[in-house]
Scaffold this active site. Structure first.
Site, short mmCIF file in Angstrom:
data_model
loop_
_atom_site.label_atom_id
_atom_site.label_comp_id
_atom_site.label_asym_id
_atom_site.label_seq_id
_atom_site.Cartn_x
_atom_site.Cartn_y
_atom_site.Cartn_z
N ASP A 114 1.31 -0.89 -0.17
CA ASP A 114 0.21 -0.07 -0.29
C ASP A 114 1.01 0.63 0.32
O ASP A 114 1.97 1.44 -1.00
CB ASP A 114 -1.11 -0.21 0.96
CG ASP A 114 -1.97 1.22 1.53
OD1 ASP A 114 -2.58 1.22 0.34
OD2 ASP A 114 -1.88 1.37 1.73
N TYR A 136 -1.68 11.78 2.03
CA TYR A 136 -2.16 12.36 1.17
C TYR A 136 -2.17 13.38 0.81
O TYR A 136 -2.66 13.58 -0.25
CB TYR A 136 -4.20 11.59 1.46
CG TYR A 136 -4.41 10.49 2.32
CD1 TYR A 136 -4.24 9.31 1.00
CD2 TYR A 136 -4.09 10.01 2.42
CE1 TYR A 136 -4.63 7.86 0.63
CE2 TYR A 136 -4.01 7.57 3.00
CZ TYR A 136 -4.95 7.34 1.77
OH TYR A 136 -4.30 5.35 1.92
N HIS A 170 -7.19 -6.42 -0.14
CA HIS A 170 -6.14 -5.68 -0.30
C HIS A 170 -4.95 -6.47 0.58
O HIS A 170 -3.26 -5.60 0.18
CB HIS A 170 -6.37 -4.55 -0.40
CG HIS A 170 -5.98 -3.14 -0.58
ND1 HIS A 170 -5.04 -2.76 -1.05
CD2 HIS A 170 -5.25 -2.42 0.65
CE1 HIS A 170 -3.88 -1.89 -0.45
NE2 HIS A 170 -4.01 -0.89 0.15
#
Length: 320
Positions: free
Chosen positions: A104, A232, A295
């Site tokens: 990730d 982010y 995931h």
């Protein structure tokens, strides 16, 4: 928590901050880089397996997470800051080169560590997030908005405080369950907060226990989510700073693994990209492996992921 007792924990000063690491074993150095919203603990199975296989395994809490320092300014979370932290770890352990394994956001870090400093990387194993080419004209968040719209978690996470307020409506155990057991697409309706959109599973799968979730939940209750969310919020600044590497390739050996049911793999043309020519042109020495799972494959399918990592390490032996 016997497993946690059997792992050596320390805090290391690097790049102006303190990073917490969990380590075990002796031999060539292997860095395990976690993603969002995780900790070193997401690698619990691989730490044990690789240490027993003859490697010195180091799994940090990346900056902003767990017991590592969490600068307040989002501008302190560019990819250059994170990669800089890892170069400091390599220097601390006296290693010119290491194997790097990322998942990730940790995969994003692994790609860029290999891009900036291939001289420090023996080989890279990345999970779930491929190496996407940088757009020469469009900032990262705008590119994501064009593909997925305003309901993308990436877009919702941009506004300081918004996601934190939404997460706070739930207890930490519930937040972690929503993320770790996500099966629906990462695109919420534009009038809904992303955390509200994620389903809460009524029962746990065999690969995740209440005790596992509690490890994550208790740490995030201590440290909060702002540091992780700042990754982010620094994406567009990172995009600007990456301009000198426009069109650059990843020149270290790479194995890329992705779960066949991963929401990211199945959406936005990612499946075609991962298995297509463009990915291989960007990463010339590439092996792609599709494994069973969603995931968080290193937790959901630990035996296969661990054995795939080990086979790669043995295929690319460290210089004596």
């Amino acid at each position: 928590m016997d497993f946690m007792i059997n792992v050596n924990h320390k805090r290391i000063k690097t790049n102006g901050i303190w990073l917490h690491v969990a380590e075990k074993g002796t031999g060539p150095l292997v860095l395990l880089l976690h993603g969002f919203p995780e900790l070193w603990y997401s690698w619990r199975h691989q730490i044990e397996y690789l240490a027993e296989s003859g490697y010195h395994v180091v799994a940090p809490d990346l900056r902003g997470y767990g017991d590592s320092d969490a600068p307040l300014n989002p501008n302190s979370y560019t990819i250059f800051h994170i990669v800089g932290d890892l170069i400091g770890l390599l220097d601390h352990f006296g290693q010119q080169k290491a194997y790097v394994v990322g998942h990730d956001w940790g995969a994003v870090v692994g790609w860029n560590l290999s891009l900036f400093r291939p001289d420090r990387v023996i080989g890279l194993v990345n999970l779930s997030v491929p190496y996407f080419p940088r757009s020469p004209t469009t900032k990262t968040t705008e590119s994501i908005r064009q593909i997925f719209g305003d309901g993308s978690h990436v877009i919702q996470f941009q506004e300081p405080g918004r996601a934190e307020r939404a997460f706070a409506r739930y207890d930490y155990m519930t937040v972690m369950k929503k993320f770790l057991l996500v099966t629906n697409k990462m695109i919420a309706p534009t009038d809904m907060e992303f955390i509200d959109y994620l389903e809460t599973q009524s029962s746990l799968p065999p690969w995740l226990t209440e005790e596992d979730i509690r490890v994550f939940a208790e740490k995030f209750e201590e440290s909060g989510f702002t540091g992780p969310l700042n990754y982010y919020r620094a994406m567009d600044l990172t995009w600007e700073l990456l301009a000198p590497w426009q069109g650059s390739k990843i020149m270290v050996p790479v194995k890329f693994m992705v779960g066949d049911k991963d929401f990211g793999f199945k959406s936005g043309g990612t499946s075609e990209f991962v298995q297509g020519d463009e990915f291989r042109s960007l990463v010339p020495d590439l092996e792609v492996v599709i494994v069973g799972g969603h995931h968080f494959i290193q937790q959901e399918n630990p035996q296969e992921v661990s054995s795939q990592i080990l086979s790669f390490l043995r295929q690319h032996p460290a210089d004596e």
